[in-house]
Design a protein around this motif. Sequence first.
Motif, PDB file in Angstrom:
ATOM      1  N   PRO A   1      16.692  29.725  48.303  1.00 27.68           N
ATOM      2  CA  PRO A   1      16.749  30.949  47.599  1.00 27.68           C
ATOM      3  C   PRO A   1      16.454  31.080  46.012  1.00 27.68           C
ATOM      4  N   PHE A   2      16.208  29.800  45.641  1.00 26.14           N
ATOM      5  CA  PHE A   2      16.294  29.734  44.272  1.00 26.14           C
ATOM      6  C   PHE A   2      14.810  30.011  43.674  1.00 26.14           C
ATOM      7  N   GLY A   3      14.989  30.136  42.244  1.00 17.67           N
ATOM      8  CA  GLY A   3      13.725  30.261  41.511  1.00 17.67           C
ATOM      9  C   GLY A   3      13.065  31.514  41.617  1.00 17.67           C
TER      10      GLY A   3
ATOM     11  N   GLU B   1      27.966  26.840  40.214  1.00 13.33           N
ATOM     12  CA  GLU B   1      27.562  28.178  41.115  1.00 13.33           C
ATOM     13  C   GLU B   1      27.783  27.885  42.501  1.00 13.33           C
ATOM     14  N   PHE B   2      29.031  27.135  42.692  1.00 16.73           N
ATOM     15  CA  PHE B   2      29.588  26.800  44.112  1.00 16.73           C
ATOM     16  C   PHE B   2      30.662  27.614  44.610  1.00 16.73           C
ATOM     17  N   PHE B   3      31.663  27.703  43.348  1.00 16.94           N
ATOM     18  CA  PHE B   3      32.803  28.637  44.071  1.00 16.94           C
ATOM     19  C   PHE B   3      32.572  29.838  44.076  1.00 16.94           C
TER      20      PHE B   3
ATOM     21  N   TYR C   1      22.898  33.208  55.115  1.00 17.70           N
ATOM     22  CA  TYR C   1      21.762  33.207  54.169  1.00 17.70           C
ATOM     23  C   TYR C   1      21.479  31.851  53.587  1.00 17.70           C
ATOM     24  N   TYR C   2      22.433  30.986  53.426  1.00 17.23           N
ATOM     25  CA  TYR C   2      22.010  29.530  52.771  1.00 17.23           C
ATOM     26  C   TYR C   2      21.604  28.792  54.152  1.00 17.23           C
ATOM     27  N   MET C   3      21.903  29.013  55.130  1.00 15.59           N
ATOM     28  CA  MET C   3      21.457  28.177  56.212  1.00 15.59           C
ATOM     29  C   MET C   3      19.908  28.370  56.722  1.00 15.59           C
TER      30      MET C   3
ATOM     31  N   ALA D   1      21.284  27.390  36.541  1.00 18.31           N
ATOM     32  CA  ALA D   1      21.167  26.952  35.105  1.00 18.31           C
ATOM     33  C   ALA D   1      20.134  25.492  35.344  1.00 18.31           C
ATOM     34  N   PRO D   2      20.661  24.773  36.317  1.00 17.89           N
ATOM     35  CA  PRO D   2      19.770  23.414  36.604  1.00 17.89           C
ATOM     36  C   PRO D   2      18.077  23.848  36.666  1.00 17.89           C
ATOM     37  N   GLU D   3      18.020  25.036  37.356  1.00  8.67           N
ATOM     38  CA  GLU D   3      16.494  25.199  37.744  1.00  8.67           C
ATOM     39  C   GLU D   3      15.765  25.897  36.156  1.00  8.67           C
ATOM     40  N   ILE D   4      16.545  26.171  35.217  1.00  2.00           N
ATOM     41  CA  ILE D   4      16.154  26.818  34.019  1.00  2.00           C
ATOM     42  C   ILE D   4      16.019  25.772  32.925  1.00  2.00           C
TER      43      ILE D   4
ATOM     44  N   GLU E   1      27.455  20.056  51.366  1.00  5.75           N
ATOM     45  CA  GLU E   1      26.327  21.140  51.582  1.00  5.75           C
ATOM     46  C   GLU E   1      26.477  21.721  52.950  1.00  5.75           C
ATOM     47  N   ILE E   2      26.562  22.801  53.286  1.00  6.06           N
ATOM     48  CA  ILE E   2      26.688  23.497  54.623  1.00  6.06           C
ATOM     49  C   ILE E   2      25.423  23.603  55.164  1.00  6.06           C
ATOM     50  N   SER E   3      24.318  23.709  54.256  1.00  7.99           N
ATOM     51  CA  SER E   3      22.802  24.148  54.657  1.00  7.99           C
ATOM     52  C   SER E   3      21.868  23.219  54.980  1.00  7.99           C
TER      53      SER E   3
ATOM     54  N   LEU F   1      29.348  19.603  44.456  1.00 10.19           N
ATOM     55  CA  LEU F   1      29.723  20.756  45.663  1.00 10.19           C
ATOM     56  C   LEU F   1      28.498  21.613  45.466  1.00 10.19           C
ATOM     57  N   GLY F   2      27.889  22.015  46.632  1.00 10.78           N
ATOM     58  CA  GLY F   2      26.911  22.917  46.611  1.00 10.78           C
ATOM     59  C   GLY F   2      25.723  22.778  45.869  1.00 10.78           C
ATOM     60  N   PRO F   3      25.058  21.384  46.022  1.00 11.87           N
ATOM     61  CA  PRO F   3      23.852  20.917  45.112  1.00 11.87           C
ATOM     62  C   PRO F   3      22.593  21.948  45.016  1.00 11.87           C
TER      63      PRO F   3
ATOM     64  N   VAL G   1      16.138  19.385  51.145  1.00 13.90           N
ATOM     65  CA  VAL G   1      15.406  19.486  49.520  1.00 13.90           C
ATOM     66  C   VAL G   1      16.339  18.400  48.877  1.00 13.90           C
ATOM     67  N   GLN G   2      17.643  18.338  49.035  1.00 14.09           N
ATOM     68  CA  GLN G   2      18.304  17.390  48.235  1.00 14.09           C
ATOM     69  C   GLN G   2      17.955  16.301  48.405  1.00 14.09           C
ATOM     70  N   GLU G   3      17.682  15.823  49.531  1.00 19.02           N
ATOM     71  CA  GLU G   3      17.410  14.531  50.038  1.00 19.02           C
ATOM     72  C   GLU G   3      16.173  14.104  49.115  1.00 19.02           C
TER      73      GLU G   3
ATOM     74  N   ALA H   1      30.309  31.563  45.471  1.00 18.56           N
ATOM     75  CA  ALA H   1      29.777  31.621  46.909  1.00 18.56           C
ATOM     76  C   ALA H   1      30.882  31.293  47.744  1.00 18.56           C
ATOM     77  N   LEU H   2      32.002  30.798  47.657  1.00 13.59           N
ATOM     78  CA  LEU H   2      33.361  30.965  48.416  1.00 13.59           C
ATOM     79  C   LEU H   2      33.848  32.508  48.763  1.00 13.59           C
ATOM     80  N   PRO H   3      34.173  32.712  49.816  1.00 14.72           N
ATOM     81  CA  PRO H   3      34.796  34.123  50.140  1.00 14.72           C
ATOM     82  C   PRO H   3      35.795  34.606  49.587  1.00 14.72           C
TER      83      PRO H   3
HETATM   84  N1  SAH Z   1      24.464  24.269  42.244  1.00 14.04           N
HETATM   85  C1  SAH Z   1      23.180  24.649  42.714  1.00 14.04           C
HETATM   86  C2  SAH Z   1      23.115  25.668  43.898  1.00 14.04           C
HETATM   87  C3  SAH Z   1      24.124  26.718  43.656  1.00 14.04           C
HETATM   88  S1  SAH Z   1      24.039  28.043  44.896  1.00 14.04           S
HETATM   89  C4  SAH Z   1      22.439  25.223  41.425  1.00 14.04           C
HETATM   90  O1  SAH Z   1      23.139  25.333  40.391  1.00 14.04           O
HETATM   91  O2  SAH Z   1      21.438  25.382  41.453  1.00 14.04           O
HETATM   92  C5  SAH Z   1      25.277  27.347  46.038  1.00 14.04           C
HETATM   93  C6  SAH Z   1      25.173  26.203  46.701  1.00 14.04           C
HETATM   94  O3  SAH Z   1      26.648  25.945  47.590  1.00 14.04           O
HETATM   95  C7  SAH Z   1      24.016  26.157  47.884  1.00 14.04           C
HETATM   96  O4  SAH Z   1      23.544  24.895  47.900  1.00 14.04           O
HETATM   97  C8  SAH Z   1      24.760  26.329  49.139  1.00 14.04           C
HETATM   98  O5  SAH Z   1      24.331  26.151  50.075  1.00 14.04           O
HETATM   99  C9  SAH Z   1      26.256  25.799  49.056  1.00 14.04           C
HETATM  100  N2  SAH Z   1      27.437  26.235  49.607  1.00 14.04           N
HETATM  101  C10 SAH Z   1      27.556  27.719  49.861  1.00 14.04           C
HETATM  102  N3  SAH Z   1      28.773  27.816  50.560  1.00 14.04           N
HETATM  103  C11 SAH Z   1      29.115  26.595  50.869  1.00 14.04           C
HETATM  104  C12 SAH Z   1      30.240  26.160  51.480  1.00 14.04           C
HETATM  105  N4  SAH Z   1      31.031  26.826  52.111  1.00 14.04           N
HETATM  106  N5  SAH Z   1      30.363  24.557  51.507  1.00 14.04           N
HETATM  107  C13 SAH Z   1      29.269  24.000  51.016  1.00 14.04           C
HETATM  108  N6  SAH Z   1      28.325  24.301  50.352  1.00 14.04           N
HETATM  109  C14 SAH Z   1      28.177  25.637  50.379  1.00 14.04           C
END
Ligand code: SAH
Length: 326
Positions: A18-20, A128-130, A12-14, A28-31, A92-94, A61-63, A100-102, A132-134
């Motif tokens: 997906p935002f907005g 909103e990084f954690f 999905y993220y690759m 929150a940062p997009e709000i 960031e894995i994606s 982490l996950g920007p 976009v971050q650059e 998304a971890l499984p």
């Molecule tokens: N922090 C941002 C995005 C949150 S969405 C915000 O608040 O808008 C989750 C983010 O984590 C995305 O950038 C996604 O690509 C990244 N991500 C998801 N799983 C990851 C992993 N295992 N390692 C590194 N980044 C990951």
Amino acid sequence: MALCLGHPQHGYYMTRDPFGQAGDFTTAPEISQVFGELIGIWCAQVWQSLGKPPRFSLVELGPGRGTLMQDALRASRKIAGFADTVQIHLVEISPVLRKVQEKAVGPAQWHGSISTLPHQPSIIIANEFFDALPVKQYEQENGLVYERVVGLQDGKLGFGRIEAPSIKPFGKDGIFEISHARLHAAVTLGQVLKAFGGASLIIDYGHRKSAMGDTLQAMKDHQFCNITDSPGEIDITSHVDFEQLGVGFASGRAHVHPVITQAEFLNAMGLSLRGEALARKLEGQDREDFHQALKRLADDTEMGQLFKVLAATSPGLATPFPFEDA
Ligand code: SAH
């Protein structure tokens, strides 16, 4: 969950941003820019209490789109010395989101995982990084524990379960979630803080105390949907268990401060003052929309209570405002 979100080709993220409004969910940062700005001030304050180290990492982490980091850097530029010494590290894995971050952040170093972060004082932020971890889900029925698994049923993905004799019963029947990936990340971050000094600020939806319950959820077009539908095309997350996260940081030997809500954090950091200053430059509908955005971030019925904030620091560092040790 890991494959659906992170498969190199189909994850999905690759494959997308997906935002907005036009995407699947809004963070929150997009709000409002105020969110990232207040976090930037928090980081600068931690940097001061670390003794203004001449070289340090600001890690996110996950920007996502890089919006939080962009707003944080703009706000922290007002603190003399911070911007000159900061080294930006983004985990960031994606590949799509890295581009976009650059654009948003400028020069930075990217990492595919937490394990390669530099050996120097670090301020580590994550929104909103954690979630998304499984996670794994265990289900107890009549005192027996099973692991919930996904497999093929009539050509479609569906849930089943297998016995999990190595998991101790929970005391009552129901579903309990454990995320080894989150725990492992927290331990590693705790070790970095302990070894090189620094602080970590983790923001996410979830609960302060571990509790039974099924919080796995999927989203598409701002609507909840079925987790096993359209793998790779929908966002899958679960609520973060901040008690487990705290255990992780503490076993890495960082000091964990009592968790507060997003409302408590933002209000204490000056949400309304900064809001008023920005609102004065706006008129009519724009001003109304701006006030609505701030309400969305901090109101009890919106993100204010559901989202929690955890701070962990290297042992001996002063408790960072607005956290308070019990
Ligand atoms: N922090 C941002 C995005 C949150 S969405 C915000 O608040 O808008 C989750 C983010 O984590 C995305 O950038 C996604 O690509 C990244 N991500 C998801 N799983 C990851 C992993 N295992 N390692 C590194 N980044 C990951």
